[in-house]
Motif scaffolding. Sequence first.
Motif, PDB file in Angstrom:
ATOM      1  N   LYS A 151       0.831  -1.205   0.000  1.00 51.74           N
ATOM      2  CA  LYS A 151       0.000   0.000   0.000  1.00 51.74           C
ATOM      3  C   LYS A 151       0.867   1.257   0.000  1.00 51.74           C
ATOM      4  O   LYS A 151       0.518   2.268  -0.619  1.00 51.74           O
ATOM      5  CB  LYS A 151      -0.920   0.008   1.232  1.00 51.74           C
ATOM      6  N   GLN A 154       2.291   1.717  -3.447  1.00 50.45           N
ATOM      7  CA  GLN A 154       1.249   2.186  -4.365  1.00 50.45           C
ATOM      8  C   GLN A 154       0.982   3.685  -4.246  1.00 50.45           C
ATOM      9  O   GLN A 154       0.318   4.258  -5.107  1.00 50.45           O
ATOM     10  CB  GLN A 154      -0.045   1.401  -4.126  1.00 50.45           C
ATOM     11  N   LYS A 155       1.511   4.313  -3.198  1.00 48.27           N
ATOM     12  CA  LYS A 155       1.350   5.761  -3.037  1.00 48.27           C
ATOM     13  C   LYS A 155       2.424   6.542  -3.802  1.00 48.27           C
ATOM     14  O   LYS A 155       2.355   7.762  -3.922  1.00 48.27           O
ATOM     15  CB  LYS A 155       1.417   6.128  -1.550  1.00 48.27           C
ATOM     16  N   GLU A 168      -7.162  -2.828 -10.442  1.00 45.13           N
ATOM     17  CA  GLU A 168      -6.590  -2.146  -9.287  1.00 45.13           C
ATOM     18  C   GLU A 168      -5.801  -0.913  -9.710  1.00 45.13           C
ATOM     19  O   GLU A 168      -5.819   0.118  -9.036  1.00 45.13           O
ATOM     20  CB  GLU A 168      -5.689  -3.109  -8.503  1.00 45.13           C
ATOM     21  N   LEU A 172      -6.613   2.827  -8.335  1.00 43.31           N
ATOM     22  CA  LEU A 172      -5.609   3.618  -7.620  1.00 43.31           C
ATOM     23  C   LEU A 172      -5.524   5.031  -8.189  1.00 43.31           C
ATOM     24  O   LEU A 172      -5.396   6.011  -7.441  1.00 43.31           O
ATOM     25  CB  LEU A 172      -4.238   2.941  -7.715  1.00 43.31           C
TER      26      LEU A 172
END
Length: 453
Positions: A151, A154-155, A168, A172
């Motif tokens: 997570k 993914q930022k 996904e 996002l």
Amino acid sequence: MQKQRLKQEIGLNLSPQQIQFMNLLQIPLMSLEKRIEDELESNPALEETTQDKEKNEDTESSWESTRNHNQSTEEKYSTVPRERELSLQEFLLQQLPMQSLDDDESVLAQFIIGCLDDNGFLSRSMLAISDDLLFKLNLNISETELILILKIVQKLDPIGVGARDLKECLLLQLENKTQTESIILAQSVLRNQYTAFANKNYEKLLKEFDVDKNQIRQVYKEVEQLNPKPGSSFTNTQEVNAYITADFLLEADNDELNVVLNNSRSKSLRSSQYYKKMLENLEQEKGDKEAIQFLKEKIEGAEWFANALIQREQTLLKTMNCIVSIQEEFFKTGDEKLLQPMKLMDISEKIDLDISTISRVTNSKYIETPYGTFLLKEFFSDAYSKDDGTVISNKVIKSHLQDLLENENKKKPYSDEELSEKIDELGFHIARRTVAKYRDQLGVAVARLRREL
């Protein structure tokens, strides 16, 4: 009991030099440059010489350029060196120190980043990554702990990296946008009806979400603005971007078409005069036989290589000029509808060269024209006979098919059967399965995926 018997066979044995020449014919310009550099390094009797020197010295075994490059032409076709760009993994690793991770979390994040593919997707399962960490780093990490680190990855920019699938990845990016009504609806559609969305099942979407066509249309518009491959804009660490360098240049002077080879080398090749004199002196003085034999082999090899390059240029130009003469109307206008049916055998018969030679000449080579750069293989196509006996290229049919697809009603696109009927009206009688094959070759999806609201 073994028996002896006589057997007659007819075969063709190629000499090593013939095999080398065929390889020279086959390789494109950029590979040829490397091949020449390798030969210069391995054979001391082969040397480069400027064009000015060649005018005053013996040039019988030199590789003479068939085109005089003036300064403007060199500037036009020169390659500008580019600085090395960061890979996706390097770019992501630079951002990690800003995420306030401890040492253990940083190690896990780096490991996950190393597992991303060139498009930024994490194609491996959490279980597989967990097993690798245990095996390689002796770290016993649960899947739940890995998901928490994922997570964080993914930022990082670009948004969408670290996604495990396209769904996904899109979510996002939508979550990172300003949360308007259309963005919120788009997220709901992707989470709950992704299959219907991907298949453009508008009726189901309208019914499930109780919205109007404009709202669904806006959802598709928002998703189309997203990047389905967030990591694709970065340099691959394993592969270098391939740039096309044309082997031929087509110049149009009024109605005259002129084909020239794109010789980027400003120097030509020849056998070394210095080594020739050394060999002559050794033979006169009856020097070391091994040295004499070595020099003979190297000088003969240099002369053969230089002459092979001349022969290669002549063969390439002869073949390309024949192609241009057959496809003259296309090269003058750039209109694909004017392409003539042409096979390797047609060129072979016209210039009296073996069909395998023509195949090697046209393999992986490009020509730069006023209408773009084309792969030579694109000019070869099968013939189609119309009702009136006119023979055309099947590329003409593909061109008409492309026009039909571009001008169709997007709300009700043509099926393959309807396209077959439309093509039939134009005088081309081809089956539905042939239409489907041509449509696939044009990179166009089936009717249901082309449909718009």
